[in-house]
Design a protein around this motif. Structure first.
Motif, short mmCIF file in Angstrom:
data_model
loop_
_atom_site.label_atom_id
_atom_site.label_comp_id
_atom_site.label_asym_id
_atom_site.label_seq_id
_atom_site.Cartn_x
_atom_site.Cartn_y
_atom_site.Cartn_z
N MET A 76 -14.18 -47.02 -52.95
CA MET A 76 -13.18 -46.05 -53.51
C MET A 76 -13.48 -44.62 -52.89
SD MET A 76 -13.85 -47.28 -57.64
CE MET A 76 -13.06 -45.56 -58.03
N ALA A 77 -14.78 -44.27 -52.83
CA ALA A 77 -15.02 -43.08 -52.06
C ALA A 77 -14.43 -42.92 -50.73
CB ALA A 77 -16.34 -42.63 -52.27
N ALA A 78 -14.72 -43.96 -49.88
CA ALA A 78 -14.14 -44.23 -48.57
C ALA A 78 -12.68 -44.19 -48.59
CB ALA A 78 -14.60 -45.31 -47.80
N LEU A 79 -11.95 -44.74 -49.72
CA LEU A 79 -10.38 -44.87 -49.12
C LEU A 79 -9.84 -43.69 -49.52
CD1 LEU A 79 -8.66 -45.35 -51.93
CD2 LEU A 79 -9.79 -47.49 -52.04
N THR A 80 -10.50 -42.86 -50.51
CA THR A 80 -10.03 -41.43 -51.09
C THR A 80 -10.03 -40.56 -49.75
OG1 THR A 80 -10.82 -41.91 -53.34
CG2 THR A 80 -10.25 -39.67 -52.82
N LEU A 81 -11.31 -40.46 -49.31
CA LEU A 81 -11.45 -39.49 -48.10
C LEU A 81 -10.64 -39.88 -46.98
CD1 LEU A 81 -12.83 -37.20 -46.99
CD2 LEU A 81 -14.91 -38.56 -46.56
N ASP A 82 -10.46 -41.05 -46.70
CA ASP A 82 -9.48 -41.59 -45.70
C ASP A 82 -8.03 -40.89 -45.92
OD1 ASP A 82 -10.00 -42.77 -43.17
OD2 ASP A 82 -8.56 -44.34 -43.89
N HIS A 83 -7.47 -41.04 -47.05
CA HIS A 83 -6.50 -40.69 -47.34
C HIS A 83 -6.20 -39.21 -47.09
CE1 HIS A 83 -3.33 -43.34 -48.84
NE2 HIS A 83 -4.12 -44.11 -49.48
N LEU A 84 -7.29 -38.44 -47.58
CA LEU A 84 -7.00 -36.93 -47.77
C LEU A 84 -7.43 -36.48 -46.32
CD1 LEU A 84 -9.53 -36.00 -50.75
CD2 LEU A 84 -7.01 -35.94 -50.70
N SER A 85 -8.17 -37.24 -45.24
CA SER A 85 -8.51 -36.79 -44.09
C SER A 85 -7.10 -37.31 -43.12
CB SER A 85 -9.61 -37.19 -43.34
OG SER A 85 -9.75 -38.54 -43.34
N GLY A 86 -6.34 -37.96 -43.30
CA GLY A 86 -5.38 -38.63 -42.72
C GLY A 86 -5.65 -39.79 -41.68
N GLY A 87 -6.79 -40.46 -42.17
CA GLY A 87 -7.42 -41.62 -41.50
C GLY A 87 -8.44 -41.15 -40.44
N ARG A 88 -9.09 -40.23 -40.94
CA ARG A 88 -10.50 -39.79 -39.97
C ARG A 88 -11.74 -40.53 -40.43
NH1 ARG A 88 -10.46 -33.97 -39.62
NH2 ARG A 88 -9.01 -33.84 -41.33
N HIS A 89 -11.78 -41.17 -41.50
CA HIS A 89 -13.31 -41.50 -42.04
C HIS A 89 -13.86 -42.42 -41.36
CE1 HIS A 89 -16.61 -41.57 -44.88
NE2 HIS A 89 -15.99 -42.43 -45.60
N ILE A 90 -15.43 -42.31 -41.03
CA ILE A 90 -16.17 -43.38 -40.81
C ILE A 90 -17.25 -43.64 -41.72
CG2 ILE A 90 -18.07 -44.02 -39.11
CD1 ILE A 90 -16.47 -42.01 -36.93
N VAL A 91 -17.62 -44.66 -42.27
CA VAL A 91 -18.24 -44.97 -43.35
C VAL A 91 -19.66 -45.41 -42.64
CG1 VAL A 91 -19.08 -46.47 -45.38
CG2 VAL A 91 -16.62 -45.90 -44.81
N GLY A 92 -20.66 -44.55 -42.57
CA GLY A 92 -22.06 -44.87 -42.11
C GLY A 92 -22.93 -45.17 -43.04
N LEU A 93 -23.39 -46.33 -43.23
CA LEU A 93 -24.45 -47.03 -44.21
C LEU A 93 -25.77 -47.40 -43.73
CD1 LEU A 93 -21.71 -49.73 -45.77
CD2 LEU A 93 -22.61 -47.54 -46.63
N GLY A 94 -26.85 -47.24 -44.64
CA GLY A 94 -28.19 -47.53 -44.45
C GLY A 94 -28.70 -48.25 -45.66
N VAL A 95 -29.69 -49.12 -45.52
CA VAL A 95 -30.57 -49.66 -46.83
C VAL A 95 -31.45 -48.73 -47.16
CG1 VAL A 95 -30.03 -52.00 -46.14
CG2 VAL A 95 -32.01 -51.01 -45.23
N SER A 96 -31.92 -47.41 -46.43
CA SER A 96 -32.84 -46.75 -46.76
C SER A 96 -34.34 -47.54 -46.71
CB SER A 96 -32.50 -46.01 -48.11
OG SER A 96 -33.69 -45.01 -48.58
N GLY A 97 -35.30 -47.05 -47.71
CA GLY A 97 -36.59 -47.77 -47.81
C GLY A 97 -36.90 -47.95 -49.03
N PRO A 98 -37.90 -48.98 -49.37
CA PRO A 98 -38.40 -49.37 -50.98
C PRO A 98 -38.83 -48.09 -51.57
CG PRO A 98 -39.79 -50.09 -49.24
CD PRO A 98 -38.60 -49.47 -48.44
N GLN A 99 -39.43 -46.98 -50.92
CA GLN A 99 -39.91 -45.97 -51.70
C GLN A 99 -38.71 -45.29 -52.15
OE1 GLN A 99 -40.81 -46.55 -48.69
NE2 GLN A 99 -42.79 -47.38 -49.38
N VAL A 100 -37.48 -45.09 -51.75
CA VAL A 100 -36.27 -44.31 -52.24
C VAL A 100 -35.72 -45.40 -52.85
CG1 VAL A 100 -34.15 -43.48 -51.79
CG2 VAL A 100 -36.29 -42.74 -50.27
N VAL A 101 -35.48 -46.65 -52.68
CA VAL A 101 -34.54 -47.48 -53.53
C VAL A 101 -35.08 -47.68 -54.84
CG1 VAL A 101 -33.44 -49.74 -53.76
CG2 VAL A 101 -33.42 -48.56 -51.25
N GLU A 102 -36.33 -47.99 -54.78
CA GLU A 102 -37.08 -48.57 -56.11
C GLU A 102 -37.42 -47.28 -56.77
OE1 GLU A 102 -40.07 -51.12 -55.06
OE2 GLU A 102 -38.50 -52.82 -54.31
#
Length: 343
Positions: A76-102
Motif C-alpha cells: 500500500m505504501a509503495a503504490l501510494t508513493l509510486d502514484h505521488l511520484s509519477g512512477g519513480r519508486h523503488i522498493v528496497g527490502l531487507g530482513v534486518s537481523g534477529p536483534q532488531v526483528v525480535e
C-alpha cells in the motif's frame, strides 16, 4: 555508471539540509535517492517529503525492514508513493537481523529466505490487482484463520488501482543464498561492503539465481546498486583513519557476538582472523584499539578514495565488476557536484 544519493536514517535529531542535497542530486544528474530505517526514523516518510520537491530522480528505500510492515501494508505504501511520484519508486527490502526483528518488532526471525519470497509474492499480487490477494502462508497467511481468528476475514483487492502493476523491488542481501534469491525474484541488488576483488564470487551467486526457472531478470536488465562512499582528497590516510571506527562497529559491534551478518561479509572477504580480533576488542570496550587493528586496505577496497583522476579509474573497476550504480553519501551540495563531475 550511475550515481545514487544515500540519505540513510536519522540520528538523535532530524538532519538539516537534506532537501538541498536531494535537489542538487537531481540537478546534477543523479539517478536515484535512497532513505533507510533502523529503530528510529522510518524510511517512507522522509522519502515522500524529500521526493515531493523533485521531478525526475527515482525514489528508493535502502532498506525497508520486512518486519516493520505486513506485506500488504508495504505494498500500500509503495503504490501510494509510486502514484505521488509519477512512477519513480523503488522498493528496497531487507530482513534486518534477529536483534532488531525480535527485540524491536517483537517478531520471530526464523526462515528469512522463505519469508522474503512469500512477502514479495503478496506485494506483487497487490500491484497486479488481477484477483483478491491470497496467501496460504505459513508466514503471512491471507486471510488469517489461526488462533484468535474471528473467521470473518476475506480476500481483498486494493481499492486504488496501482500506477504500475510491477513496481521494482531491490533486496539488501549479504549471504550467498540470499544473493541467489535476489537474482531470482528481485529486480536489483543493494550490496553493502561490496568489493570488486570478490566480483567472481558475487557473480557466481547471482548467476545461480538467474538460472533458476521463472527468474525475473537476467544479467542484462538487473541492477546492482552498491553502497560505496567516494572521498575526493589529496590526503587518503586521514580519510582511512576516520573510517576505521565505523568499520570496527560493523565488523565487531553489530548484532550479537555470535550473529553479526556484517562480520560474515568480512569473513568471506578473507578477513576471518581480523574479525575475531576486532570483535574481541570492541566487545571488551576497547573500541579505539579495535579501530586501530584494521589495515588500510580493508577500508580502501570497499571505498573510492583519492583525487579525481584516481577515483575515475576506480569507478571503471567497479563498473567492470558489474556495479550499475554507486550509492554514495554527501554532506554538502558542493560534494554532490564534485561527485557528479566524475561521470
Amino acid at each position: 555508471m550511475k550515481f545514487g544519493l544515500q540519505i540513510g536514517y536519522w540520528g538523535a535529531q532530524p538532519p538539516v539540509g537534506q532537501r538541498e542535497l536531494v535537489t542538487a542530486a537531481e540537478e546534477c544528474g543523479f539517478d536515484a535517492v535512497f532513505t533507510a530505517e533502523a529503530w528510529g526514523s522510518d524510511a517512507y516518510t522522509p522519502l515522500a517529503w524529500l521526493g515531493s520537491g523533485t521531478e525526475r530522480i527515482r525514489l528508493g528505500t535502502s532498506v525497508l525492514q520486512l518486519s516493520a510492515r505486513t506485506p500488504t501494508a508495504c505494498a500500500m505504501a509503495a503504490l501510494t508513493l509510486d502514484h505521488l511520484s509519477g512512477g519513480r519508486h523503488i522498493v528496497g527490502l531487507g530482513v534486518s537481523g534477529p536483534q532488531v526483528v525480535e527485540g524491536w518488532y517483537g517478531q520471530p526471525f526464523a526462515k528469512p529466505l522463505a519469508r522474503t519470497r512469500e512477502y514479495i509474492d503478496i506485494m506483487r499480487q497487490v500491484w497486479a490487482r488481477e484477483a483478491p490477494v491470497a496467501s496460504p502462508g505459513p508466514h503471512y497467511p491471507l486471510p488469517y484463520t489461526g488462533p484468535g481468528s474471528t473467521g470473518l476475514g476475506k480476500n481483498l483487492k486494493p481499492i486504488v488501482h496501482p500506477l504500475r502493476p510491477d513496481i521494482p523491488i531491490f533486496l539488501g542481501a549479504e549471504g550467498p543464498k540470499n544473493i541467489a534469491l535476489t537474482a531470482e525474484i528481485a529486480d536489483g541488488w543493494l550490496p553493502l561492503f561490496f568489493t570488486p576483488r570478490m566480483a567472481d564470487m558475487y557473480n557466481e551467486w547471482l548467476d545461480e539465481g538467474f538460472a533458476r526457472p521463472g527468474a525475473r531478470r537476467s544479467r542484462d536488465d538487473f541492477e546492482v546498486c552498491a553502497t560505496a562512499q567516494i572521498y575526493l582528497t589529496d590526503d587518503p590516510a586521514s580519510v582511512l583513519a576516520g573510517l576505521k571506527p565505523v568499520t570496527a562497529l560493523y565488523m565487531g559491534g553489530m548484532g550479537s557476538e555470535d550473529t553479526n551478518f556484517h562480520a560474515e561479509v568480512y569473513r568471506r572477504m578473507g578477513y576471518g582472523d581480523l574479525v575475531d580480533e576486532v570483535t574481541a576488542l570492541f566487545r571488551s570496550g576497547r573500541k579505539d584499539e579495535a579501530a586501530a587493528a584494521i589495515p588500510d586496505e580493508v577500508i580502501s577496497e570497499s571505498t573510492l578514495i583519492g583525487d579525481a583522476d584516481s577515483v575515475r579509474e576506480q569507478i571503471k573497476v567497479w563498473e567492470a565488476a558489474g556495479v550499475t550504480t554507486l550509492l554514495v553519501a554527501a554532506g554538502s551540495v558542493q560534494q554532490i557536484k564534485d561527485i557528479a563531475a566524475l561521470a
